[in-house]
Every structure is written in C-alpha cells, then in structure tokens.
Design an enzyme around this catalytic site. Structure first.
Site, PDB file in Angstrom:
ATOM      1  N   ASN A   9      -3.158 109.222  21.931  1.00  0.00           N
ATOM      2  CA  ASN A   9      -3.029 108.621  20.606  1.00  0.00           C
ATOM      3  C   ASN A   9      -2.352 107.267  20.781  1.00  0.00           C
ATOM      4  O   ASN A   9      -1.144 107.202  20.995  1.00  0.00           O
ATOM      5  CB  ASN A   9      -2.195 109.561  19.720  1.00  0.00           C
ATOM      6  CG  ASN A   9      -1.887 108.968  18.356  1.00  0.00           C
ATOM      7  OD1 ASN A   9      -2.420 107.923  17.983  1.00  0.00           O
ATOM      8  ND2 ASN A   9      -1.016 109.630  17.610  1.00  0.00           N
ATOM      9  N   LYS A  11      -1.824 105.037  18.650  1.00  0.00           N
ATOM     10  CA  LYS A  11      -1.119 104.582  17.438  1.00  0.00           C
ATOM     11  C   LYS A  11      -1.463 103.114  17.169  1.00  0.00           C
ATOM     12  O   LYS A  11      -2.565 102.686  17.485  1.00  0.00           O
ATOM     13  CB  LYS A  11       0.383 104.844  17.559  1.00  0.00           C
ATOM     14  CG  LYS A  11       0.655 106.302  17.938  1.00  0.00           C
ATOM     15  CD  LYS A  11       2.080 106.727  17.823  1.00  0.00           C
ATOM     16  CE  LYS A  11       2.192 108.199  18.206  1.00  0.00           C
ATOM     17  NZ  LYS A  11       3.538 108.727  18.097  1.00  0.00           N
ATOM     18  N   HIS A  98      -1.100 113.945  11.298  1.00  0.00           N
ATOM     19  CA  HIS A  98      -0.009 113.531  12.189  1.00  0.00           C
ATOM     20  C   HIS A  98       1.263 113.353  11.360  1.00  0.00           C
ATOM     21  O   HIS A  98       1.201 112.891  10.218  1.00  0.00           O
ATOM     22  CB  HIS A  98      -0.389 112.225  12.901  1.00  0.00           C
ATOM     23  CG  HIS A  98       0.562 111.900  14.010  1.00  0.00           C
ATOM     24  ND1 HIS A  98       1.801 111.352  13.782  1.00  0.00           N
ATOM     25  CD2 HIS A  98       0.463 112.084  15.351  1.00  0.00           C
ATOM     26  CE1 HIS A  98       2.428 111.208  14.946  1.00  0.00           C
ATOM     27  NE2 HIS A  98       1.637 111.644  15.918  1.00  0.00           N
ATOM     28  N   GLU A 100       3.496 111.206  11.395  1.00  0.00           N
ATOM     29  CA  GLU A 100       3.728 109.830  10.909  1.00  0.00           C
ATOM     30  C   GLU A 100       2.916 109.562   9.641  1.00  0.00           C
ATOM     31  O   GLU A 100       3.358 108.842   8.748  1.00  0.00           O
ATOM     32  CB  GLU A 100       3.385 108.825  12.024  1.00  0.00           C
ATOM     33  CG  GLU A 100       4.438 108.860  13.124  1.00  0.00           C
ATOM     34  CD  GLU A 100       3.952 108.448  14.505  1.00  0.00           C
ATOM     35  OE1 GLU A 100       2.861 107.858  14.625  1.00  0.00           O
ATOM     36  OE2 GLU A 100       4.680 108.732  15.483  1.00  0.00           O
ATOM     37  N   GLU A 170       3.465 119.473  17.216  1.00  0.00           N
ATOM     38  CA  GLU A 170       4.262 118.301  17.580  1.00  0.00           C
ATOM     39  C   GLU A 170       5.604 118.338  16.849  1.00  0.00           C
ATOM     40  O   GLU A 170       5.700 117.885  15.697  1.00  0.00           O
ATOM     41  CB  GLU A 170       3.530 117.017  17.194  1.00  0.00           C
ATOM     42  CG  GLU A 170       2.185 116.855  17.873  1.00  0.00           C
ATOM     43  CD  GLU A 170       1.776 115.389  17.935  1.00  0.00           C
ATOM     44  OE1 GLU A 170       1.578 114.901  19.046  1.00  0.00           O
ATOM     45  OE2 GLU A 170       1.698 114.735  16.877  1.00  0.00           O
ATOM     46  N   GLY A 176       8.138 110.432  20.440  1.00  0.00           N
ATOM     47  CA  GLY A 176       8.605 109.080  20.747  1.00  0.00           C
ATOM     48  C   GLY A 176      10.103 108.990  21.000  1.00  0.00           C
ATOM     49  O   GLY A 176      10.664 107.906  21.035  1.00  0.00           O
ATOM     50  N   SER A 216       6.725 113.405  23.468  1.00  0.00           N
ATOM     51  CA  SER A 216       7.310 112.957  24.736  1.00  0.00           C
ATOM     52  C   SER A 216       6.772 113.727  25.946  1.00  0.00           C
ATOM     53  O   SER A 216       7.524 114.045  26.870  1.00  0.00           O
ATOM     54  CB  SER A 216       8.840 113.023  24.670  1.00  0.00           C
ATOM     55  OG  SER A 216       9.308 112.165  23.645  1.00  0.00           O
TER      56      SER A 216
HETATM   57  P1  PGA Z   1       4.782 110.613  22.043  1.00  0.00           P
HETATM   58  O1  PGA Z   1       3.865 110.796  20.739  1.00  0.00           O
HETATM   59  O2  PGA Z   1       4.020 111.186  23.211  1.00  0.00           O
HETATM   60  O3  PGA Z   1       4.992 109.139  22.167  1.00  0.00           O
HETATM   61  O4  PGA Z   1       6.057 111.362  21.793  1.00  0.00           O
HETATM   62  C1  PGA Z   1       3.099 111.949  20.548  1.00  0.00           C
HETATM   63  C2  PGA Z   1       2.318 111.846  19.247  1.00  0.00           C
HETATM   64  O5  PGA Z   1       2.872 111.354  18.258  1.00  0.00           O
HETATM   65  O6  PGA Z   1       1.135 112.237  19.165  1.00  0.00           O
END
Ligand code: PGA
Length: 253
Positions: A9, A11, A98, A100, A170, A176, A216
C-alpha cells in the site's frame, strides 16, 4: 490451501517516475527470485495505475490494486473513482476500510458495505481492513471491537460473496509506528476473526479466507508473523516503498 498474499500500500507517496522505478525493480526481483506461489499486489495512487499495470503485465504473480473506491456506482461525485473505472484499468484488488480512510475521511460501516458490493460486482477482490485503536487494545476489548466492525460491514453478504473477500487485520497502534503486534498477538486475533466467520458462514468458508496482517511489517519480523497458522500474508505500507524490503517480505513464508 488458501491464498498467500502480500499487498503493498503505497498510500500518498511517490511521483510517477519513482513509482515506475519501484515497480520495475519489484517485478524484476519477483520474476527472478520467487519460486513459490505467492500473490503480490501493488496498490499505487490512482494516477499511477496504468503505468504500473503496463510494467507488471506478463508477470504471473503480480496484480494491480487500488487503495480505495467510491461507494457510488457513477455520476456527479467530483474527485471520486468508481470500482468500474478501476476495473477498466485492469485492477484486480481494492483496499476497503483502511483505518486512515475510516479516521480521516469518516468512512462508515454502511459506506464500506456499499464499496464492497460495488467492488464485487466489478469483479474486484476487496481487501477489507479492520483493527482497533490503542485505547481499545489497552482496555482488552480488541476482539469484540474488531469482530463488531466485521459484523456490521460484512455479515449482510451471502456466503458466495463473502468467499471472494480478503481480510486484513491492522491494529491502528502498529500502523506506521514501528511498533508491530507480536506474532502471538496477530495469531490470536486472526484466529478470532476466522472463528467469527466460521460461526456465521461455516468452517469450510472460514478456512478458505485469506487474512493478512498489517502494521509495521518489515523484512525482520515478516517470517515470524507469516509462520503463524492463521496469518496468510501481509498488507505492507512503509516497507512496500523499498523494492528490496518488499520482495524480502514476499519471500518470508
Ligand atoms: P505500515 O502500514 O506497514 O507502514 O505500518 C500498513 C498499512 O497501513 O497498510
């Protein structure tokens, strides 16, 4: 055996040129180094999709995905992108729900249900995300929180529809942040999610669901996470922006 999947992803990162370079590197490494049957999905920003599709064409393991789709089929919705448009660009997958999107764009369970419907009717595989914030984890109510997210958005679907989804757990506190769930925490939640679907749709459907871990996930923890019986792969943010890291994660099964 259920599908093992690693989805990147990106983003809101990378220019077109950077995205093309990354895709070429990933494609070459996957074609040269991957001997196992792993499904790789690249989810770039919308404007990159056509260029990414061109570069992955001919690679049997790599598929195109999107990071979101509209909850409307078509029409006067400025700035939105429909599932039909994504399908016309050769997308096979779309991330839906997601954290976010839920948090910053206030997406509701009702909207997510509509998005899943539209994705399925356009033959896209939804990668449906769930996961709890830190305060819920600390209160110890994470299992109830996540299963409720799934019940509300997905339990209206038939078994025939449900078996076409991929799920991604997640934990928001791990996205992140560099703070990964331990492989035991991931396994515990993945097993709970599978049991939740088994109770509604039966053991055989639940056994066939691919459940990805996200938050992460890196080359140095992917092997431990993917070794767990109910972890079928990963949804990778930060580490999907570096070709070597992403491909090392893909090779971590
Ligand atoms: P990350 O994000 O690997 O940077 O923690 C995962 C995601 O949001 O899909």
């Amino acid at each position: 055996m259920r599908k093992r999947i690693v989805a990147g992803n990106w983003k809101m990162n990378l220019t077109l040129e950077e995205g093309q370079k990354l895709t070429s590197e990933i494609t070459n490494m996957v074609n040269d180094e991957l001997n196992e049957e792993i499904t790789v999905v690249i989810n770039p920003p919308f404007p990159h999709m056509q260029a990414v599709k061109k570069l992955i064409d001919g690679s049997k393991n790599i598929f195109l995905g999107a990071q979101n789709c509209s909850d409307k089929a078509s029409g006067a919705f400025t700035g939105e992108v429909s599932a039909t448009i994504l399908a016309s660009f050769g997308a096979s997958y779309v991330i839906i729900g997601h954290s976010e999107r839920r948090e910053y764009f206030n997406e509701t369970n009702e909207q997510l249900t509509e998005k899943v419907k539209l994705a399925l009717s356009n033959n896209l595989t939804p990668i449906f995300c769930c996961g709890e914030p830190l305060e819920i984890r600390e209160a110890g109510t994470h299992e109830a929180y996540v299963t409720e997210q799934l019940t509300k958005a997905l339990f209206g679907f038939s078994a025939e529809e449900m078996q076409r989804l991929v799920l991604a757990y997640e934990p928001i506190w791990a996205i992140g942040t560099g703070r990964t769930a331990s492989s035991d925490q991931a396994q515990e939640m993945h097993a709970a999610i599978r049991n939740h679907f088994a109770a509604k749709y039966g053991d055989s459907l639940a056994a066939g669901l691919s459940i990805l871990y996200g938050g992460s996930c890196k080359p140095d923890n992917a092997q431990d996470l993917f070794s767990k019986p109910d972890v079928d792969g990963g949804l990778i943010g930060g580490a999907s922006l570096k070709s070597r890291d992403f491909v090392d994660i893909i090779k971590s099964f």
